[in-house]
Design a protein around this motif. Structure first.
Motif, mmCIF file in Angstrom:
data_model
loop_
_atom_site.group_PDB
_atom_site.id
_atom_site.type_symbol
_atom_site.label_atom_id
_atom_site.label_comp_id
_atom_site.label_asym_id
_atom_site.label_seq_id
_atom_site.Cartn_x
_atom_site.Cartn_y
_atom_site.Cartn_z
ATOM 1 N N ILE B 242 0.872 -1.179 0.000
ATOM 2 C CA ILE B 242 0.000 0.000 0.000
ATOM 3 C C ILE B 242 0.904 1.221 0.000
ATOM 4 N N PRO B 243 0.809 2.057 -1.017
ATOM 5 C CA PRO B 243 1.682 3.237 -1.029
ATOM 6 C C PRO B 243 1.373 4.181 0.130
ATOM 7 N N ILE B 244 2.390 4.876 0.596
ATOM 8 C CA ILE B 244 2.186 5.866 1.658
ATOM 9 C C ILE B 244 1.726 7.157 0.991
ATOM 10 N N PRO B 245 0.493 7.584 1.275
ATOM 11 C CA PRO B 245 -0.009 8.771 0.584
ATOM 12 C C PRO B 245 0.656 10.037 1.081
ATOM 13 N N GLU B 246 0.791 10.976 0.178
ATOM 14 C CA GLU B 246 1.274 12.298 0.574
ATOM 15 C C GLU B 246 0.169 12.951 1.394
ATOM 16 N N LEU B 247 0.480 13.355 2.608
ATOM 17 C CA LEU B 247 -0.547 14.004 3.416
ATOM 18 C C LEU B 247 -0.663 15.452 2.967
#
Lengths: 90, 264
Positions: B242-247
């Protein structure tokens, strides 16, 4: 906006950058298990030796350990005023 | 054989217990069998954070002292299938337990569960050695401030020395707004210093406080940013990519909308 204008004119460095720099320094010393007195002693002894060759203010000497990849580097920043004349024949 | 994962940090108050509770619950919500183990003997809190404080009869100390069977000491969380808690004794202290005893308990739990999550106490002393004694892997929780990161680095060194691998990072209480204004280190800064893999970023979320007040882990509330972060972390723990989303750095208007819609 106010903050970014100030930064634009170079008045205040970002505190996050300061945090990172300070952390890098202290963590390098932590990792190397450097004794608290070690850096002060090194600082004094180095200054003693250097004083034979340069004219400088002991308080202006900045010393730090840095990690570069897998190796550690001792960086000393010594702003000197002038060289002493160390050649006795002159 | 399940995975034994120690959740640790060095510094106190960065979210170890909250992370253990939410990650454990999230893994159970994903259909895994999970036991969360409180290793903070004398200062237990995982029970109250999970809302199970009124149901504890036996603790790991009773198991060690052979007062009861290990299976009998597990408190079943009735809100989700497959989740149990092994509480720490509140009337003993950390030196009453040997690392080997904790290791034996974790290994036995690993035979019957997919995941054993051990909530470590703060510090680098006996409580930490007990908590990490049986661990295959570690999750280090830190916040983006200098004291937490420095302590995290110390803990990472100790975990590496103990041969625990992999060691993954949860960056907790992250504020995109503060990063945007240059007042908080971003994930790249933190990873550059700590040099371990990032498991996930949990944004600063007032929902954490309200969920702790109620004893209902945040992951039961689908909409909150913290909940979504922990669900993503749980999926990554199970091996999903699961990619780490840009917050996103939320603007003024959406902050107001958020303030009104938030479940306070």
């Amino acid at each position: 906006m106010n903050i970014s204008i100030k930064r634009l004119f170079g008045r205040k460095p970002k505190s996050s950058n300061i945090a990172k720099q300070r952390l890098k320094l202290v963590i390098t010393q932590d990792r190397l298990d450097v004794d608290d007195r070690f850096m002060t002693r090194l600082h004094h002894e180095l200054a003693e030796v250097l004083a034979k060759y340069f004219e400088f203010s002991v308080n202006s000497v900045q010393m730090s350990l840095k990690q570069e990849g897998n190796s550690y580097v001792l960086v000393a920043d010594i702003p000197y005023k002038k060289f002493h004349d160390t050649n006795p024949r002159r | 054989m399940g995975k034994i994962i120690v959740v640790t940090s060095g510094k106190g108050g960065v979210g170890k217990t909250t992370s253990t509770a939410n990650l454990g619950t999230a893994l159970a919500l994903l259909g895994k069998t999970v036991v969360v183990v409180d290793a903070d003997v004398g200062l237990r809190n995982l029970d109250i954070v999970m809302g199970l404080e009124s149901r504890i009869v036996y603790t790991s100390m009773d198991v060690i002292e052979k007062q009861c069977e290990l299976s009998k000491a597990l408190v079943k969380d009735r809100r989700v299938d497959g989740l149990t808690l092994l509480a720490a004794s509140q009337k003993n202290n950390k030196d009453d337990m040997q690392p080997e005893e904790m290791k034996a308990i974790c290994e036995k739990l690993g035979e019957t569960h997919d995941y054993v999550l051990v909530d470590s106490p703060a510090g680098i002393e006996r409580g930490f050695s007990n908590a990490s004694a049986g661990a295959d892997e570690a999750i280090v929780v830190t916040t983006p401030d200098v004291s937490a990161i420095r302590d995290a680095d110390r803990i990472i060194g100790l975990l590496q020395h103990a041969g625990i691998e992999p060691i993954n990072l949860i960056l907790n209480r992250f504020s995109p707004q503060l990063v945007g204004s240059g007042s908080m280190m971003d994930q790249d800064d933190v990873l550059d210093i700590l040099n371990i893999d990032l498991l996930g970023i949990v944004p600063e979320d007032p929902g954490v406080i309200t969920s702790t007040n109620r004893g209902i882990p945040l992951v039961y509330e689908d909409a909150s940013p913290g909940s979504q972060a922990y669900m993503r972390i749980a999926r990554r723990v199970t091996g999903q990519r699961i990619p780490i989303p840009e917050l996103e750095q939320r603007g003024f208007l959406s902050n107001i909308v958020n303030w009104f819609t938030r479940n306070r």
